[in-house]
Write an enzyme that holds these catalytic residues in place. Structure first.
Site, mmCIF file in Angstrom:
data_model
loop_
_atom_site.group_PDB
_atom_site.id
_atom_site.type_symbol
_atom_site.label_atom_id
_atom_site.label_comp_id
_atom_site.label_asym_id
_atom_site.label_seq_id
_atom_site.Cartn_x
_atom_site.Cartn_y
_atom_site.Cartn_z
ATOM 1 N N LYS A 267 -37.053 42.212 -56.331
ATOM 2 C CA LYS A 267 -35.756 42.573 -56.752
ATOM 3 C C LYS A 267 -35.486 42.622 -58.189
ATOM 4 O O LYS A 267 -35.043 43.718 -58.561
ATOM 5 C CB LYS A 267 -34.626 41.324 -55.947
ATOM 6 C CG LYS A 267 -34.645 41.508 -54.592
ATOM 7 C CD LYS A 267 -34.263 40.235 -53.881
ATOM 8 C CE LYS A 267 -34.141 40.271 -52.490
ATOM 9 N NZ LYS A 267 -33.459 39.210 -51.819
ATOM 10 N N GLN B 46 -31.431 33.586 -53.326
ATOM 11 C CA GLN B 46 -32.495 33.711 -52.184
ATOM 12 C C GLN B 46 -32.401 32.516 -50.870
ATOM 13 O O GLN B 46 -32.320 31.426 -51.391
ATOM 14 C CB GLN B 46 -33.608 33.904 -52.729
ATOM 15 C CG GLN B 46 -34.971 34.407 -52.001
ATOM 16 C CD GLN B 46 -34.534 35.731 -51.444
ATOM 17 O OE1 GLN B 46 -33.977 36.571 -51.984
ATOM 18 N NE2 GLN B 46 -35.463 36.065 -50.304
ATOM 19 N N ASP C 118 -25.267 40.380 -51.646
ATOM 20 C CA ASP C 118 -25.885 40.145 -50.507
ATOM 21 C C ASP C 118 -24.817 40.489 -49.118
ATOM 22 O O ASP C 118 -25.244 40.307 -48.021
ATOM 23 C CB ASP C 118 -26.203 38.632 -50.395
ATOM 24 C CG ASP C 118 -28.015 38.565 -50.518
ATOM 25 O OD1 ASP C 118 -28.567 39.730 -49.961
ATOM 26 O OD2 ASP C 118 -28.543 37.595 -50.547
HETATM 27 N N1 GUN Z 1 -33.902 35.777 -47.014
HETATM 28 C C1 GUN Z 1 -34.423 36.677 -46.132
HETATM 29 N N2 GUN Z 1 -33.548 37.748 -46.076
HETATM 30 C C2 GUN Z 1 -32.521 37.681 -47.417
HETATM 31 C C3 GUN Z 1 -31.720 38.526 -47.941
HETATM 32 O O1 GUN Z 1 -31.212 39.543 -47.643
HETATM 33 N N3 GUN Z 1 -31.089 37.934 -49.017
HETATM 34 C C4 GUN Z 1 -31.344 36.707 -49.353
HETATM 35 N N4 GUN Z 1 -30.567 35.997 -50.400
HETATM 36 N N5 GUN Z 1 -32.068 35.768 -49.001
HETATM 37 C C5 GUN Z 1 -32.844 36.489 -47.809
#
Ligand code: GUN
Length: 290
Positions: A51, A95, A118
Site C-alpha cells: 500500500k 490494517q 477503507d
Molecule cells: N485486512 C484484510 N483486508 C483488509 C483491508 O481491506 N483493509 C484493512 N485495513 N485490513 C485488511
C-alpha cells in the site's frame, strides 16, 4: 473469459497517476495516505508495504506507521487522533486484524469518516446502504470494476453473494443492489447453497474457505468473482510448500462460467488500486467541502 485483475489494476493505476499529478499541481500538495500496522502478521506486513509503495509510485504521499505487537490501545487511538487533526492527511487506514488486546471497533470508529479510505466506519457503511456518496470498501469496488469488464448486464440479474462480512459481503451486496441486481446474501446457515448458487447469473464468493464452491454450483454462462485468497499445502510438493487458491474450485468453475476471476491475479490486485482511488477521492472531497 478470464477477468484479468492484474492488467485492469495496472490501467487503473496509470489513469490514477495522471489524476494525482493534476491534483498536486492544482492544490500545491500531494494527497496523503497514512497506513497503520500493529504487530508483525506476515500477510499484513506484505499488504501494508504494498500500500505504501503503490501510493508513492502514483505520487500519493504514502506513510507506513509500524507499531509493536504490544502497543497499547491508547497508543493506537492517539495516533489516529493525531492523523485526524493533520490537514495534510487525506486517508487513514488501520490494517486488520489488530492484536486481541485492542478493540477494533473503537479504533475504526475514531477514524474521521472523511478520511476513512477503507470505508469501514459505520457512517460510511450507512451512507452506502442509503445510496449516498460514501467512501466504499476497496475490495467490493474492485469486484464491481471486474464485473464491468465482463460486460454482464447487472440490472435484473440474480446476484448471489456468498459471505456476509462487513469488509466484502455486505458492501458488495449494496453495490450490486445499487446497479439494480436482485441480490441474495448467503452464509454458513443458508439451506441448499449449491442449488442457490446454480440460480446465480453473478456469483461472488467471499467466504475464506479454499475451493468450497464447486464447478457444478455454477450456472452455465454465469460470471464468477472469487474474492478468496487461501494458502493451502501444495500436493506432491515439499513439506511447507504452499499455493494460493480462491473460494471457488477454479478449473471446474472455469469450464461452466461465462467469465471468471483467477486467484491470484483477479480481485487481489484490484484492491490496492481502489484504495488509491479512494485516497484521491477523499482528498478531493475534503478540499471541496471547505
Ligand atoms: N485486512 C484484510 N483486508 C483488509 C483491508 O481491506 N483493509 C484493512 N485495513 N485490513 C485488511
Amino acid at each position: 473469459m478470464i477477468l484479468d485483475g492484474k492488467k485492469l489494476a495496472e490501467s487503473l493505476r496509470e489513469e490514477l497517476a495522471a489524476k494525482v499529478s493534476a491534483f498536486t499541481a492544482k492544490h500545491g500538495r500531494a494527497p496523503g495516505l497514512e497506513v497503520i500496522l500493529v504487530g508483525e502478521d506476515p500477510a499484513s506486513q506484505v499488504y501494508t508495504r504494498n500500500k505504501e509503495k503503490t501510493a508513492n509510485e502514483l505520487g500519493i504521499r504514502g506513510v507506513l506507521h509500524r507499531l509493536p505487537v504490544d502497543a497499547s490501545e491508547e497508543t493506537v487511538l492517539a495516533l489516529v487522533k493525531k492523523l485526524n487533526a493533520d490537514d495534510a492527511v487525506d486517508g487513514i487506514l488501520v490494517q486488520l486484524p489488530l492484536p486481541k488486546h485492542i478493540a477494533e471497533r473503537k479504533v475504526l470508529e475514531l477514524i474521521d469518516p472523511a478520511k476513512d479510505v477503507d470505508g469501514f466506519h459505520p457512517m460510511n457503511a450507512g451512507l452506502l446502504a442509503s445510496g449516498l456518496p460514501a467512501l466504499v470498501p476497496c475490495t467490493p469496488v474492485g469486484c464491481m470494476h471486474l464485473l464491468a469488464l465482463s460486460g454482464v448486464e447487472l440490472s435484473g440479474a440474480h446476484a448471489v453473494v456468498v459471505g456476509r462480512s462487513n469488509i466484502v459481503g455486505k458492501p458488495v451486496a449494496q453495490l450490486l443492489l445499487a446497479k439494480n441486481a436482485t441480490v441474495t446474501i448467503a452464509h454458513s446457515k443458508t439451506r441448499d447453497l449449491p442449488e442457490l448458487c446454480r440460480s446465480a447469473d453473478v456469483l461472488v464468493a467471499a467466504v475464506g474457505r479454499p475451493e468450497m464452491i464447486r464447478g457444478d454450483w455454477v450456472k452455465p454462462g454465469a460470471v464468477v468473482i472469487d474474492v478468496g485468497i487461501n494458502r493451502v499445502p501444495l500436493e506432491g510438493g515439499e513439506p511447507g510448500k504452499t499455493r494460493l487458491v480462491g473460494d471457488v474450485a477454479y478449473d471446474e468453475a472455469k469450464a461452466r462460467a461465462g467469465a471468471i476471476t483467477p486467484v491470484p491475479g483477479g480481485v487481489g490486485p484490484m484492491t490496492i488500486a481502489c484504495l488509491m482511488q479512494n485516497t484521491l477521492d477523499a482528498a478531493t472531497r475534503r478540499i471541496a467541502s471547505r
